[in-house]
Design a protein around this motif. Structure first.
Motif: not given
Length: 399
Positions: A350-360, A369-374
């Motif tokens: 259920g975690y959402v991660h933001w990753i920099k396009l510049e360097n990862g 909500g603690g449930k899986a994001v598919r």
């Protein structure tokens, strides 16, 4: 085998889930028990603290009904004309305002029919179209949610239908693409691609270009069909389905290919991504990094997630890997979307991660909500919308 029951397909993917490196536990594939034993190499990677470099604000949340749970259909929302359209297995179809999350309308099938909505929704030409686990295809008026027509195709629909050129294009789980008249639901044509004995559970919808329907197939190929009559125009392997066992040969293209201008980008479970000249089917470049999920498209980069959970930033011009982020290993990471200067992915916990396009590098993290994001997140008008397996939708804006 062109026709197979949902039970057989589910059994096959359970075998896959139990056998894949990095997906050796059913809980890792389907998001069940989240207990972890430190030091076990096949457990999902533990998240470490990060220092956020961007502020992520949750602007609204909503519920589309009882979600997919462990069915594995990767049901996600779609956005059009300032509205978010979402479906759930037993929750019907809902339209929400993109900016506020306020519900605009809802559609619920007749309870006696026991329709389980699994595919989509798709939206276009004033219609919202959703598929069902028993092959139902239901078209609704996008403005009001009123049912326009309902038909059936021979197998379950777990991909979002594509709508355009006066037709609705439905991909069912037996490898069939069916073109239906958008006004009446009458069948215009169909095309079938053989499905391998073993494939990744899930698939995604076709993508439309001028006169074309582009389809990613479970055998690792992309096919271009004539939108008029379904005639194959070209077919190209993104990855070769090679190996000693059925497991080794899995090469699914389960994320909807991305069309940008005349270039089509497709990614395969066999860790391969390809840029294709869409009109001709000519390969432009190939990369040895990729996965079954959707490709995130940035201005000069592509973002792909491989089956181990590693996220890669690829050069759009040539396909070379510019960076990789391995810290989400075995977390069953979704396909990627691009929000501003960041890639966005979800995971099994259920975690959402933001990753920099510049360097990862990681830029932010939130939990929904603690449930899986598919399903891969969807980004529209600067807002990222995430749907988890419980049918909960959450919208985020960057500040």
């Amino acid at each position: 085998m062109k026709h197979r029951s949902m039970l057989l397909r589910t059994s096959l993917v359970l075998l896959c889930a139990a056998s894949l490196t990095g997906c050796s536990t059913i809980k890792g594939w389907f998001g069940g028990d989240k207990k972890k034993d430190d030091g076990k190499p096949n457990e999902p990677a533990e998240l470490t603290d990060i220092t956020p470099s961007v502020t992520v604000s949750k602007i609204w949340s909503a519920n589309a009904g009882k979600g997919e749970g462990r069915i594995g259909v990767r049901q996600g929302p779609v956005v059009a004309d300032g509205r978010v359209f979402a479906a759930a297995i037993e929750g019907g179809v809902h339209a929400f305002d993109l900016q506020t999350g306020k519900q605009v309308w809802e559609y619920r099938p007749d309870k006696k029919a026991n329709v389980r909505l699994s595919g989509g929704p798709g939206v276009g030409d004033g219609l919202v179209v959703v598929g069902g686990l028993d092959g139902e295809v239901i078209a609704l008026d996008a403005a009001s949610g009123e049912e326009k027509w309902q038909v059936k195709v021979p197998n379950e629909v777990i991909a979002a239908p594509a709508i355009g050129m006066g037709m609705v294009f439905v991909r069912s789980n037996d490898g069939r693409v069916t073109a239906l008249d958008a006004a009446t639901g009458e069948r215009r044509w169909f095309w079938v691609q053989d499905v391998p004995m073993l494939s990744v559970r899930g698939n995604d919808g076709p993508v439309l270009g001028p006169g074309f329907v582009f389809v990613g197939n479970d055998d690792g190929t992309v096919a271009a069909l004539s939108a008029t009559d379904g005639r194959p125009m070209w077919e190209l392997p993104v990855a070769q389905a090679e190996g000693r066992t059925e497991l080794d040969r899995m090469a699914d293209i389960d994320g909807t290919p991305v069309l940008d201008g005349t270039t089509l980008y497709a990614s395969s479970f066999k860790k391969a991504t390809m840029a294709i000249d869409a009109p001709s089917g000519r390969p432009m470049w190939a990369s040895e990094h990729g996965g079954a999920g959707r490709v995130g498209l940035g201005s000069d980069k592509l973002v792909v997630t491989d089956p181990t959970g590693t996220v890669f930033g690829l050069d759009r011009a040539g396909g070379s890997a510019l960076w990789q982020q391995p810290a989400l290993a075995r977390r069953n990471v979704t396909g990627a979307a691009v929000q501003g200067d960041f890639a966005v992915v979800g995971d099994y916990d259920g975690y959402v991660h933001w990753i920099k396009l510049e360097n990862g590098e990681f830029a932010a993290r939130e939990r929904v909500g603690g449930k899986a994001v598919r399903a891969a997140p969807v980004v529209a008008d600067g807002i990222a919308i995430v749907q988890n397996v419980s049918g909960e939708l959450t919208a985020f804006r960057l500040q």
